[in-house]
Every structure is written in structure tokens, then in C-alpha cells.
Design a protein around this motif. Sequence first.
Motif, PDB file in Angstrom:
ATOM      1  N   TRP A  28       0.832  -1.208   0.000  1.00 15.09           N
ATOM      2  CA  TRP A  28       0.000   0.000   0.000  1.00 15.09           C
ATOM      3  C   TRP A  28       0.865   1.257   0.000  1.00 15.09           C
ATOM      4  CZ3 TRP A  28      -4.433   2.232  -0.856  1.00 15.09           C
ATOM      5  CH2 TRP A  28      -4.768   3.414  -0.216  1.00 15.09           C
ATOM      6  N   GLY A  29       1.909   1.246   0.811  1.00 11.68           N
ATOM      7  CA  GLY A  29       2.785   2.398   0.898  1.00 11.68           C
ATOM      8  C   GLY A  29       3.494   2.683  -0.412  1.00 11.68           C
ATOM      9  N   VAL A  40       2.509   1.906  -3.496  1.00 14.29           N
ATOM     10  CA  VAL A  40       1.554   2.407  -4.487  1.00 14.29           C
ATOM     11  C   VAL A  40       1.204   3.863  -4.210  1.00 14.29           C
ATOM     12  CG1 VAL A  40      -0.780   2.141  -5.408  1.00 14.29           C
ATOM     13  CG2 VAL A  40       0.612   0.115  -4.952  1.00 14.29           C
ATOM     14  N   VAL A  41       0.934   4.181  -2.933  1.00 11.90           N
ATOM     15  CA  VAL A  41       0.594   5.566  -2.582  1.00 11.90           C
ATOM     16  C   VAL A  41       1.767   6.494  -2.860  1.00 11.90           C
ATOM     17  CG1 VAL A  41       0.028   7.108  -0.668  1.00 11.90           C
ATOM     18  CG2 VAL A  41      -1.145   4.910  -0.884  1.00 11.90           C
ATOM     19  N   ASP A  42       2.990   6.033  -2.533  1.00 16.16           N
ATOM     20  CA  ASP A  42       4.169   6.870  -2.751  1.00 16.16           C
ATOM     21  C   ASP A  42       4.397   7.129  -4.234  1.00 16.16           C
ATOM     22  OD1 ASP A  42       6.713   8.072  -1.506  1.00 16.16           O
ATOM     23  OD2 ASP A  42       7.546   6.740  -3.039  1.00 16.16           O
ATOM     24  N   LEU A  64       2.021   7.318  -6.475  1.00 13.77           N
ATOM     25  CA  LEU A  64       0.971   8.215  -6.939  1.00 13.77           C
ATOM     26  C   LEU A  64       1.094   9.603  -6.317  1.00 13.77           C
ATOM     27  CD1 LEU A  64      -2.074   5.744  -6.830  1.00 13.77           C
ATOM     28  CD2 LEU A  64      -0.700   6.405  -8.813  1.00 13.77           C
ATOM     29  N   VAL A  65       1.477   9.640  -5.032  1.00 18.21           N
ATOM     30  CA  VAL A  65       1.646  10.915  -4.316  1.00 18.21           C
ATOM     31  C   VAL A  65       2.999  10.859  -3.611  1.00 18.21           C
ATOM     32  CG1 VAL A  65       0.648  12.552  -2.674  1.00 18.21           C
ATOM     33  CG2 VAL A  65      -0.849  10.960  -3.916  1.00 18.21           C
ATOM     34  N   ALA A  76       4.045  11.065   0.441  1.00 21.18           N
ATOM     35  CA  ALA A  76       2.846  11.088   1.279  1.00 21.18           C
ATOM     36  C   ALA A  76       2.991  10.208   2.506  1.00 21.18           C
ATOM     37  CB  ALA A  76       1.632  10.644   0.460  1.00 21.18           C
ATOM     38  N   LEU A  77       3.794   9.136   2.415  1.00 25.09           N
ATOM     39  CA  LEU A  77       3.971   8.206   3.529  1.00 25.09           C
ATOM     40  C   LEU A  77       5.458   8.001   3.799  1.00 25.09           C
ATOM     41  CD1 LEU A  77       1.316   5.477   2.560  1.00 25.09           C
ATOM     42  CD2 LEU A  77       1.080   7.255   4.301  1.00 25.09           C
ATOM     43  N   TRP A 103       6.215  -2.294  -8.085  1.00 18.85           N
ATOM     44  CA  TRP A 103       5.698  -1.337  -9.057  1.00 18.85           C
ATOM     45  C   TRP A 103       5.964  -1.741 -10.502  1.00 18.85           C
ATOM     46  CZ3 TRP A 103       2.160   2.226  -8.731  1.00 18.85           C
ATOM     47  CH2 TRP A 103       2.015   3.130  -9.770  1.00 18.85           C
TER      48      TRP A 103
END
Length: 358
Positions: A49-50, A52-54, A56-57, A60-61, A74
Motif C-alpha cells: 500500500w505504501g 503504491v501511494v508513494d 501516486l503521491v 505522502a507516507l 511497481w
Amino acid sequence: MTPPRDPVAGGRRASRFAVLVAMLALSIVASTWLAVSIGAVRVAPGQVWGIVVDRLVPGALPRTWTPVQEQIVWEFRLPRALLALLVGAGLAVVGAVLQALVRNPLADPFLLGISSGASFGAVLVAILGASALGGLSMSAAAFAGSLLALGLVYLLAQKSGRLTPSRLVLAGVALAYLFQAAYSFVLQLAQSGRAAQQVLFWLMGSLGGARWHLLPVPAAVLACGVAYLLTQHRPLNALAAGEETAVSLGVNVARFRLTLFVLTSLLVGVLVATSGAIAFVGLIVPHAARLLVGADHRRVLPVTALLGAVFLQLVDVAARTVNAPQELALSIVTALFGVPFFLWLLRRRSAERAVSVT
């Protein structure tokens, strides 16, 4: 006279359908998470999850993963998981449409020889090069091969101008062997034995080559194809009930069949070009969908797509992990489910014929 519709019963069916779709959507999220987490290098679900979020943004984490884990998730696993969703959904929907078009529960892109025709076109490009086919891409060559195979099956299965279900399956199996022999001959002509071996493994179904740049074409074709098919649920329902019923309801059967034969050939060609020929997905999944939601294609098609996506993702996870680090071809895993199911369908059809005769 047709009985009046019960709005309460209709509302209950709609609610059950909405719940089922929501559950399948959650299953897709869970199966994708599982597919990305499991492998030779374990990546915790939270790290997935981290990552994928990183991506995209950025920022962020906090980063709790290594660069190697990020690359694996990825660049390799996530594209592979998404390609499994696309291929599973596409093959399942094609199977549902073919079963309605030819009114045969055994219809499937693999059993009817369509996948083998697409594989033949793809192998020609992979081994001989695009210039050998006038510059056609692998997807275009696979589409041409699948369209050729479906056209031949359609012609051979007709008797006195009508499709015969038993002739359809027999013609499909025969042409599947013919195209398999043709691309085996092409593979033997290959100058590189290693390249031929890699292509042969891919032909049995493999998502190992999935990368981000390969996803847009099958995603666009699948989205457009399914969207169009959903608008055709009424003529599909009519044709599944019989040609006479379809004609009485104003369906131009010949034109409708031709349109959907071209569309299903396009879908199979594009999917086979990215994943090879994967057996039995289009046979098993539509029957499971009909058990859940009945025979109305307005509900069958979306449920079939969602079920097919989850099914092939789980098959791919099994193919990667059962004999790790060696990977199994996807058709080996699907055959474990498909062959018993196919035999059960044959036995069921034989029993139904026996009852109708008596």
C-alpha cells in the motif's frame, strides 16, 4: 398474457445484484493485494500500500520499504496483477457471449479454436517479424488469426444454413489442432531454439512479460467491448432463447452474429497477444455467473467479467507459488479446474438429451 411485474421482487433482485457486485469488487481489491504481496521476495501488505501511494503521491507516507521491494512491486507485480484482471475478465466475457451466440454451453474461445488461431498470428510476428506480415503488430496479427479461425468454425459448423452445436465443437477442436500444428511448424523454423522455447511457454499462458506499457491497449479494447456488449443484452437474451425467438423480436440474427463474432475475435486477439492462449476461463466462469444471477445478460456480463478477473488472478498466484521458483504455465492450472468441469457438462448434456428422448 404475461403476468404483471412485482416491483418488490424486482427491487430485491436489484439489491442482491448490487451487493454481489460490491462483494466481487472487494474481492478484486483483495486478490490484487494478495497477488502483489506474494512471491519469491515477500512484501508486507502495508508496504505494498505504501509503495503504491508513494508512486501516486510522492512523499505522502514514510518509506518503510527497500528500493528492491519498490521495483518488484511497481515494475513487475502490479502490472502483472492488473493484466491478469484484464485477461481474465475479457476471456470470461467472450465465453459468455459465444455461449449465447451459438447456444452451446461448451463454447469457449479455446475449445472453438479461436485462441489457437490468435496464437498462430502472434507466433508469426514473434518468430518471423512484423515485416513478414506486412508490418502488422502482434495484436493485429492475433486478431486476424482469431477472426480467421472463428470464420472457419462458423462455416464448418453449419448444416443446411443453420448452426449445429455438436458440429461447432467438433469443428473448433479440429481447427485448434490445425492451428497448433501450424504454429509448431513455425516454431521449428526458428533459428534460435531458446527463443522458440520461450514462445512455446508463453503460448500456454503466461503473464510474466507484463509491463505498464502493455496495459493500455487491452484495457481500452476490453472497456469499449464490454460497454458495447452491455448495450446488447436484450438481443443476446433473445438469441440465447433461440433463433426463432430472436427473429420474432426483431433481431437481425445474421448481422448481429457477424458483429459480435468480429468483436469477440478482436478481444481474443488482443488478449492472446499479451498473455498467450489460456484455456477454460471462458468455459467455467460464465456458468458460475449464471448460477449466481440467472440468464439475463444485463447481469451475467458484469458478474462474469468480475469473476473472471478474480479467477485468473488467483490462478496466476498459484502458478507462481506452487512450484516456486519455477513458474507454471497458466493453462496447466486452469486445466485442473476446466477438464473436470468440461466432463461434467458433457455428462449433464447427455442426461438432458436422454430425458428429452424419453
